[in-house]
Each structure stands twice: as structure tokens, then as C-alpha cells.
Design a protein around this motif. Structure first.
Motif, short mmCIF file in Angstrom:
data_model
loop_
_atom_site.label_atom_id
_atom_site.label_comp_id
_atom_site.label_asym_id
_atom_site.label_seq_id
_atom_site.Cartn_x
_atom_site.Cartn_y
_atom_site.Cartn_z
N UNK A 1 26.85 14.41 42.63
CA UNK A 1 27.11 14.09 44.04
C UNK A 1 27.86 15.22 44.74
N UNK A 2 27.80 16.41 44.17
CA UNK A 2 28.43 17.56 44.80
C UNK A 2 27.75 17.80 46.14
N UNK A 3 28.54 17.97 47.18
CA UNK A 3 27.98 18.25 48.50
C UNK A 3 28.08 19.74 48.76
N UNK A 4 26.94 20.37 48.98
CA UNK A 4 26.93 21.81 49.20
C UNK A 4 26.98 22.58 47.90
N UNK A 5 27.49 23.78 47.98
CA UNK A 5 27.57 24.67 46.82
C UNK A 5 28.79 24.28 45.99
N UNK A 6 28.63 24.16 44.66
CA UNK A 6 29.79 23.85 43.81
C UNK A 6 30.87 24.91 43.98
N UNK A 7 32.12 24.48 43.90
CA UNK A 7 33.26 25.39 44.08
C UNK A 7 33.58 26.10 42.77
N UNK A 8 33.88 27.38 42.89
CA UNK A 8 34.42 28.15 41.78
C UNK A 8 35.93 28.14 41.95
N UNK B 1 36.46 28.18 36.69
CA UNK B 1 35.49 27.14 36.36
C UNK B 1 34.65 26.84 37.60
N UNK B 2 33.45 26.38 37.37
CA UNK B 2 32.61 25.87 38.44
C UNK B 2 32.74 24.35 38.39
N UNK B 3 33.17 23.76 39.50
CA UNK B 3 33.46 22.32 39.54
C UNK B 3 32.39 21.57 40.33
N UNK B 4 31.87 20.53 39.72
CA UNK B 4 30.93 19.62 40.36
C UNK B 4 31.53 18.21 40.32
N UNK B 5 31.13 17.37 41.27
CA UNK B 5 31.61 15.99 41.32
C UNK B 5 30.43 15.07 41.00
N UNK B 6 30.66 14.15 40.07
CA UNK B 6 29.62 13.21 39.64
C UNK B 6 30.04 11.78 39.97
N UNK B 7 29.05 10.94 40.19
CA UNK B 7 29.31 9.53 40.45
C UNK B 7 28.52 8.64 39.52
#
Length: 138
Positions: free
Chosen positions: A86-93, A69-75
Motif C-alpha cells: 500500500x505504499x503510495x508513490x515511490x518507496x522512501x530510502x 533501507x528502502x521502506x514500503x508500507x503493507x496492509x
């Protein structure tokens, strides 16, 4: 002799104050307990529930089943209202693993009170992803 006693007393007092001040933040832990998730992911984002974000540490995820999965963080600021990426940088796989992946984010720094993860399929196929996540880390 009195000067030596005064110096020793002053050093002891300074050490006591420094120890007290430095220990004040030791117990200031964030919201780092794990919450489980399990849902079908695809090319459009699926979201975990929002949880309170208490500090500026990294969010974390551990995928226990499914594919990458590609994970992003949201606020977001409150119960109502839209979410902001609010993902900082490249989203993590992230794939299935016995270890946590830490997700840099700016939720707390941007003034948001709550965080969630947005997950999409890295392969473009649909599948059920399950695991645990936390808005803060230790």
C-alpha cells in the motif's frame, strides 16, 4: 430591542453548536506510538510486526542504526491473510537519523485494518537495521 436579543441568542447558540461539532474530532488520534524493530535486512524484504491502522495519516519510521533501507508500507485485513503493498508513490530510502521519515500509504483508504513495514537493503548488502516505527502519525 427584542429583535437584537433574539439575534444575539441565535448567534450564541450557533457558536456553541459549531464549537461542539468541531471539537468532536480533536481526540480522534491514531495509533502513533513507536514500536521498536531490529532485524537483518538484505535484498529480500524483512517485515515489522503488524499493528492496527486507525486513520489515513502517514506511517513513520526513524532508523537509529544500520545503513540505508528502502521502506514500503503493507496492509492486511485481519490476523490471517496475505499482505498488500500500500505504499503510495515511490518507496522512501531511509538512513540513520534523529528525525522521523513519513511514509505515504493507502492502507486505511484501501480498507485494511493492519499495517507493517517491509524493509530491504538499499545498497544490496546485508546488515542489521534498528529503529522505531508507527502505522499512524499525529
Amino acid at each position: 430591542m427584542i429583535k437584537v436579543e433574539q439575534i444575539i441568542t441565535g448567534v450564541m447558540a450557533a457558536a456553541t453548536i459549531a464549537t461542539t461539532v468541531l471539537s468532536l474530532n480533536v481526540n480522534a488520534a491514531g495509533n502513533y506510538t513507536d514500536t521498536g524493530y531490529s532485524f537483518k535486512v538484505s535484498t529480500s524484504s524483512k517485515y515489522t510486526d503488524f499493528r492496527e491502522k486507525l486513520d489515513d495519516t502517514l506511517a513513520s519510521i526513524k532508523v537509529t542504526s544500520g545503513d540505508y533501507v528502502i521502506a514500503r508500507v503493507y496492509g492486511k485485513t485481519g490476523i490471517l491473510g496475505g499482505k498488500a503493498d500500500c505504499t503510495y508513490g515511490i518507496p522512501k530510502t531511509v538512513g540513520v537519523s534523529s528525525t522521523y521519515t513519513f511514509l505515504p500509504n493507502t492502507v486505511y483508504e484501501d480498507g485494511y485494518s493492519y499495517a507493517c513495514l517491509g524493509l530491504t537493503s538499499a545498497s544490496g548488502t546485508s546488515f542489521t537495521s534498528a529503529g522505531v516505527w508507527s502505522p499512524d502519525s499525529v
